[in-house]
Design a protein around this motif. Structure first.
Motif, PDB file in Angstrom:
ATOM      1  N   GLU A 225     -16.376 -66.765 -16.424  1.00  0.00           N
ATOM      2  CA  GLU A 225     -16.214 -68.095 -15.835  1.00  0.00           C
ATOM      3  C   GLU A 225     -15.671 -68.017 -14.407  1.00  0.00           C
ATOM      4  O   GLU A 225     -16.141 -68.715 -13.522  1.00  0.00           O
ATOM      5  CB  GLU A 225     -15.291 -68.965 -16.697  1.00  0.00           C
ATOM      6  CG  GLU A 225     -15.849 -69.311 -18.068  1.00  0.00           C
ATOM      7  CD  GLU A 225     -15.722 -68.163 -19.072  1.00  0.00           C
ATOM      8  OE1 GLU A 225     -14.930 -67.215 -18.844  1.00  0.00           O
ATOM      9  OE2 GLU A 225     -16.454 -68.194 -20.082  1.00  0.00           O
ATOM     10  N   ALA A 226     -14.675 -67.177 -14.188  1.00  0.00           N
ATOM     11  CA  ALA A 226     -14.041 -67.060 -12.867  1.00  0.00           C
ATOM     12  C   ALA A 226     -14.745 -66.042 -11.965  1.00  0.00           C
ATOM     13  O   ALA A 226     -14.433 -65.955 -10.785  1.00  0.00           O
ATOM     14  CB  ALA A 226     -12.573 -66.678 -13.025  1.00  0.00           C
TER      15      ALA A 226
ATOM     16  N   SER B   6     -13.569 -61.903 -16.458  1.00  0.00           N
ATOM     17  CA  SER B   6     -13.774 -63.321 -16.741  1.00  0.00           C
ATOM     18  C   SER B   6     -15.121 -63.746 -16.180  1.00  0.00           C
ATOM     19  O   SER B   6     -15.325 -63.747 -14.953  1.00  0.00           O
ATOM     20  CB  SER B   6     -12.676 -64.174 -16.105  1.00  0.00           C
ATOM     21  OG  SER B   6     -13.021 -65.551 -16.200  1.00  0.00           O
TER      22      SER B   6
END
Length: 83
Positions: A47-48, A45
């Motif tokens: 984003e994370a 991910s």
């Protein structure tokens, strides 16, 4: 008398991955971690800033997976409480 057989287990660990700054970074992280023998699945991910890895603990370990990511330029360490 025979010794008991050792059974491998699939484990899943989430790594926090540093240096992911562009859209192509997750692909590089995924490819580097997936290339480690014994790794069954990698999901990254952007984003994370994490990578979730499922691996065979008889074939590899968290240190080897993190080292592969580090070699590609993305330091990774297990997220606290991910195991």
């Amino acid at each position: 008398m025979t010794a008991p057989a050792a059974f491998a287990a699939h484990r899943t660990v989430t790594f926090v991955v540093d240096n992911m700054t562009c859209a192509s970074c997750p692909y590089i992280v995924k490819d580097s971690m997936a290339a480690v023998p014994g790794v069954a699945n990698v999901t990254v991910s952007f984003e994370a800033k994490i990578a979730t890895v499922t691996y065979d603990d008889a074939a590899t370990n968290e240190d080897a997976i993190a080292a592969a990511s580090m070699k590609a330029g993305y330091p990774a360490h297990p997220k606290q409480g991910s195991n």
